[in-house]
Design a protein around this motif. Sequence first.
Motif, short mmCIF file in Angstrom:
data_model
loop_
_atom_site.label_atom_id
_atom_site.label_comp_id
_atom_site.label_asym_id
_atom_site.label_seq_id
_atom_site.Cartn_x
_atom_site.Cartn_y
_atom_site.Cartn_z
N ALA A 291 0.64 -1.47 0.03
CA ALA A 291 0.30 -0.19 -0.13
C ALA A 291 0.66 0.86 -0.02
O ALA A 291 1.57 1.55 0.29
CB ALA A 291 -1.46 0.02 1.08
N VAL A 292 0.57 2.32 -0.62
CA VAL A 292 0.96 3.65 -0.62
C VAL A 292 1.23 4.35 0.06
O VAL A 292 0.11 4.82 0.19
CB VAL A 292 0.74 3.97 -2.46
N PRO A 293 1.93 4.53 0.93
CA PRO A 293 1.75 5.87 1.96
C PRO A 293 1.24 7.26 1.24
O PRO A 293 2.02 7.04 0.67
CB PRO A 293 2.67 5.43 3.17
N PRO A 294 0.63 7.86 2.57
CA PRO A 294 0.12 9.71 2.10
C PRO A 294 1.11 10.30 2.04
O PRO A 294 2.56 9.46 2.44
CB PRO A 294 -0.70 10.29 2.27
N GLY A 295 1.52 11.29 0.68
CA GLY A 295 2.62 12.15 0.43
C GLY A 295 3.94 11.03 -0.57
O GLY A 295 4.43 12.06 -0.78
N ILE A 296 3.86 10.11 -0.24
CA ILE A 296 4.62 9.21 -1.56
C ILE A 296 4.34 9.51 -3.43
O ILE A 296 5.39 9.97 -3.16
CB ILE A 296 4.24 7.33 -1.91
N GLU A 297 3.32 9.73 -3.21
CA GLU A 297 2.86 10.61 -4.72
C GLU A 297 3.48 11.71 -4.96
O GLU A 297 3.82 11.64 -6.15
CB GLU A 297 1.30 9.88 -5.21
N ASP A 298 3.26 12.68 -4.13
CA ASP A 298 3.34 13.86 -4.22
C ASP A 298 5.37 13.70 -4.44
O ASP A 298 5.80 14.34 -5.52
CB ASP A 298 4.32 14.69 -2.93
N PHE B 23 -3.71 14.03 -7.44
CA PHE B 23 -4.73 14.35 -6.33
C PHE B 23 -4.56 15.66 -5.57
O PHE B 23 -4.70 15.87 -5.02
CB PHE B 23 -4.85 13.51 -5.76
N ASN B 24 -2.96 16.75 -6.38
CA ASN B 24 -2.75 17.40 -5.80
C ASN B 24 -3.78 19.06 -6.43
O ASN B 24 -3.28 19.97 -7.12
CB ASN B 24 -1.63 17.73 -6.23
N TRP B 25 -4.67 18.62 -6.16
CA TRP B 25 -5.90 20.03 -6.28
C TRP B 25 -5.21 21.73 -6.59
O TRP B 25 -5.94 22.03 -6.95
CB TRP B 25 -7.49 19.80 -6.15
N GLU B 26 -4.69 21.69 -4.92
CA GLU B 26 -4.24 22.85 -4.29
C GLU B 26 -3.53 23.71 -5.56
O GLU B 26 -3.72 24.40 -6.08
CB GLU B 26 -3.64 22.50 -3.29
N GLN B 27 -2.25 22.32 -5.59
CA GLN B 27 -1.11 23.24 -6.99
C GLN B 27 -2.19 23.30 -8.41
O GLN B 27 -2.17 24.27 -9.22
CB GLN B 27 -0.29 22.28 -6.93
N GLY B 28 -3.03 22.08 -8.61
CA GLY B 28 -3.41 22.84 -10.11
C GLY B 28 -4.53 23.88 -9.58
O GLY B 28 -3.82 25.12 -11.18
N ALA B 29 -5.42 24.60 -8.94
CA ALA B 29 -5.81 25.63 -8.41
C ALA B 29 -5.08 26.68 -8.84
O ALA B 29 -5.27 27.49 -9.60
CB ALA B 29 -6.82 26.08 -7.70
N ALA B 30 -3.74 26.56 -7.97
CA ALA B 30 -3.13 27.95 -8.11
C ALA B 30 -2.46 28.07 -10.04
O ALA B 30 -2.58 28.87 -10.10
CB ALA B 30 -1.77 27.34 -7.43
N PHE B 31 -2.05 26.99 -9.82
CA PHE B 31 -1.61 26.99 -11.68
C PHE B 31 -3.04 27.65 -12.70
O PHE B 31 -2.40 28.48 -13.14
CB PHE B 31 -1.14 24.96 -12.15
N GLY B 32 -3.64 26.74 -12.21
CA GLY B 32 -5.44 27.56 -13.09
C GLY B 32 -4.98 28.51 -13.15
O GLY B 32 -5.51 29.84 -13.55
N PHE B 33 -5.09 29.21 -11.80
CA PHE B 33 -5.29 30.97 -11.18
C PHE B 33 -3.77 31.64 -12.01
O PHE B 33 -3.85 32.81 -12.77
CB PHE B 33 -5.12 31.03 -9.72
#
Lengths: 367, 354, 296
Positions: free
Chosen positions: B334-341, C258-268
């Motif tokens: 399972a992938v822990p959160p943060g790894i995908e960033d 899944f980084n909506w925050e970053q996406g939103a900032a880029f959109g702006f």
Amino acid sequence: MQQDLEVERVTKRYGIQTAVDALSLSVAHGSFFSILGPSGCGKTTLLRIVAGFLVPDDGDVWIGGRSMRGVAPNRRPVNMVFQHLALFPMMTVGENVGYGLARRGAARAEIAGRVDAMLKRVGLPGAQDKRVDQLSGGQRQRVAIARSLVLEPALLLLDEPLGALDLKLREHMKIELKQLQADFGTTFVYITHDQSEALVLSDHVAVMNAGRFEQVGTPQELYYQPRTPFVAGFVGANNRVAGRAVRIDGDGVELATADGLAVRARMSGTIAAGDAVEAFVRPEVVHLAREAAELPSLAQRFSGRVESLLFDGANSAVLVREERTHAEIRIALPQTGRFADLEVREKVAFGFEPQRAVCFRAGSHGS
Amino acid sequence: MKPFRIALIAGLVAIGAASAYAQDNKLRIITWADYVPADVIAQFKKETGIEVELTLSNNEEMISKLRATGGAGFDLAQPSQDRITGPQQEFGIYKPMDTSKIKTELFIPSMLDATKKNTTLNGQVYGLPHIWGTDGLVVNTKLAKMADYPDLCKAEYKGKTSVRLKRPTLLAFAFASGKDPFALYNDPKAYAALMDDVGKTLTACKGNIKFFWDNKDQLLNGARTGEIVGAMMWDTGGWKLNSENPEIQYIAPKSGALGWIDTFALPAKGRNDAAAYAWINFNMRPEVAAKVAASAGNFTASKGADQLMDAKLKAQFAKSFPEEALKNVKWYPAVPPGIEDIEGKVLDRVKAAG
Amino acid sequence: MAAETAVGIAAPRARLALLLLLAPALVWLVGLIVLPHLELAVLSLRARVAPRVYELSLGQYRTFIDEPLYWHTFVRTAGISILATVCTLLIAFPAAWYIAKLARGRARSVLFVLCLIPFWVSETVRTLGWMILLRESGVLPRVLVDLGITPAPIEMLYHDATILAGLVYTSLLFMVVPLVSALESLDDSLIEAAYDLGGTGWSILRQIVVPHAAPGIAAGSIVVFMLTLGNYLTPTLLGGKNSLWFTEQIYTQFITRFNWEQGAAFGFLLLVLSTAIVWLGLKLTGQHFGDVMRRS
């Protein structure tokens, strides 16, 4: 005298239609030459051929003694004032006037000086920095002419430049144009459908119809000695009477209309008895009286009733119906005020000298 | 005024019709291509009267779509087992499975246990295994010789190879470099360092890559025409190409194929759980599972289905996975959160590298 | 008096009718443009600290500045978009000139329809068509080999030039239409007058035609630039591994990270920066936004 413009048997066809039909003309240096004709007569085509925007199918144009065959409009010593003036709205007045000089590569200071001098000459000193849309109609007209004349062309072509102006301004601009032309001494070739413009302005007028010239002459010649029924009808107001020649008497013709009205007139061209003919009588030639006895001793007299009064100050006239045939005739009212109280339906007498009316064989054309 | 009223009425009618439609007995599944063949849908409808509505997708899109709606819009999803607990922690897009409604005897026990363990969060199970497979190398053996992922970067194959610009590629190259990225999942710093190295390797390799493939058909076409001689891809595609052209083979790389299991998971706001459970039980029946496996080209977690599998697929599997290679498969934890960033930034950098 | 009273009574009803007429547009504007942007603005200003825990932060914007990758992508996107706009203008101008000034009657409508035809198929299909034509095993490389121009098929996809060609193709109509209407309103006699006064083709184009058509040129350029900058499919599909388009970056942030925050900032940032570029363009060419929009 040197001819600034010579047009030699120029022909232009659009499909089966011949817009300009083997036309020749020559315009003397420094003169004001008008081409007068109804819309669609080919005058604009002729002008565009001279300017170089159209290439004739046949014939040649000579300007200042040089053949213009193969010479593009921007290389001809000719400039044109367009119908709607075509001032450049994206430029100031000064830039408009200086445009042609700049295209010739004149130095900035020279352009400024000449533009300034030219604007002074046309009565718009210091207007350089104005925008075109800040000018009145008359001022634009002057800018358009200045823009062309600053290039000192051998010939200035004007394509009904007064057409878009209102009546009052048009009257004023006519005078101004004539003065400008006299002032600059540039040869003007002016086309118009307005006979009054042509008569007032020109030294010579060519009356054009269906691609050909009907008659070329001074305004006076056209007015007093029209050589074709078209010219007689087109130049100035005229009463037209159509019928058949019943008797020839020297240079006099007697004609009878279908309604039985008999009229005598001076013959123009050759007419044989029995020919269909048209006679023209100018309104100012016809004398009017309340009683037949008051008419001077005229060769032919008629009586009739006033149909309507056309009050127009100095140009006032009256429409009268001849009693017997109900033919309608326009008669100019004298300026004496003698007929100021004339009323519709009133019975009047009228008449004219046969010598002052002119009669043509129907459908005859000029050269 | 009149047209406006008509529009209003039309709108109301449309909304009414839409809600009536939604109340039908219907199962809305978001899943991968080929996981739900048409004849299986037809059979399910015949047996239960439930209509199945399909949306085809991939892991990331499934998560994004469910995140956008807070877990609504679908009654059943099929994410990979390693991508469940992380997004669940972050976004709460799934609901726990009620295993009492599942016929657990239909599953291969070891696989069921492994998946349950991997998808458990706060003592609740979120996923059940369905189809499993591997990521490895697809090689046109006539045009290229390859044994491990780094062979894709050999100079002689310049402009003729392809990988996905996604996390499996990073992991594969990490394994190929001799490291174990899974062991570093809980040490973000070390993991980031490892990923930076992998990123550099991939950047250096970029000239070799013809394109980063994104949809399966794009890659299959490239391989068929010979524009692509080697690629990192999942097994089914490789076997499919192999059936068309025996010279194209799917091989387990020396550093190990990556093993994945796609699951059944219930979206948090699914409306028809009963139908979802019925579908799961139906799908795990050996004869149905075999049909699905044949369509997907992969094996399933259904007990007994492999006996019914196509012999050719079994042969292909045996050829790709000798004993040794099978043992060497790296199964995704399972992938822990943060790894995908961390991975995302590396992938962006690879993409941007000129 | 009577008439006035009637108007007085009618006014509120007329206002209501007007409001109802505008209602769909207002709902659309508020519901689909203003509200989502407000939400984006809020989203862009927060940062994740732990699962489902967020705090107010400018971190997303800082990432754009600190990470050269992102603003490089933006600069690249804007650069290619400007280039595409210029190319579109250069190609569209003669076409628009022909349609506005030379073509007559039927030929004119046929030409307009020709410009429209590409829009009868979806952008996806069009772009895939390009891919079929240009890919290494595609039509064009094979034709080149058959003609003996290249010894082996060359890959024509995945180059910046390919992206450019695709973008220009997609944008052409949006440039031709405002140009045609701008050129149509140019009085032919202005051109003749300039010619008559000694102007040459080039000087007339520069001094008369272009200044007259400037609002149309600006309108077309703004539309094309915005469309190009916001395009996703064409640069992604035709650009392949090197596409690096800013909208793709936004998509990636939203969907695969899944980084909506970053996406939103880029959109702006895209919204603000593209507006700034358009504003700068208008300033540099001395155009006014109002004039330009009336032309388009």
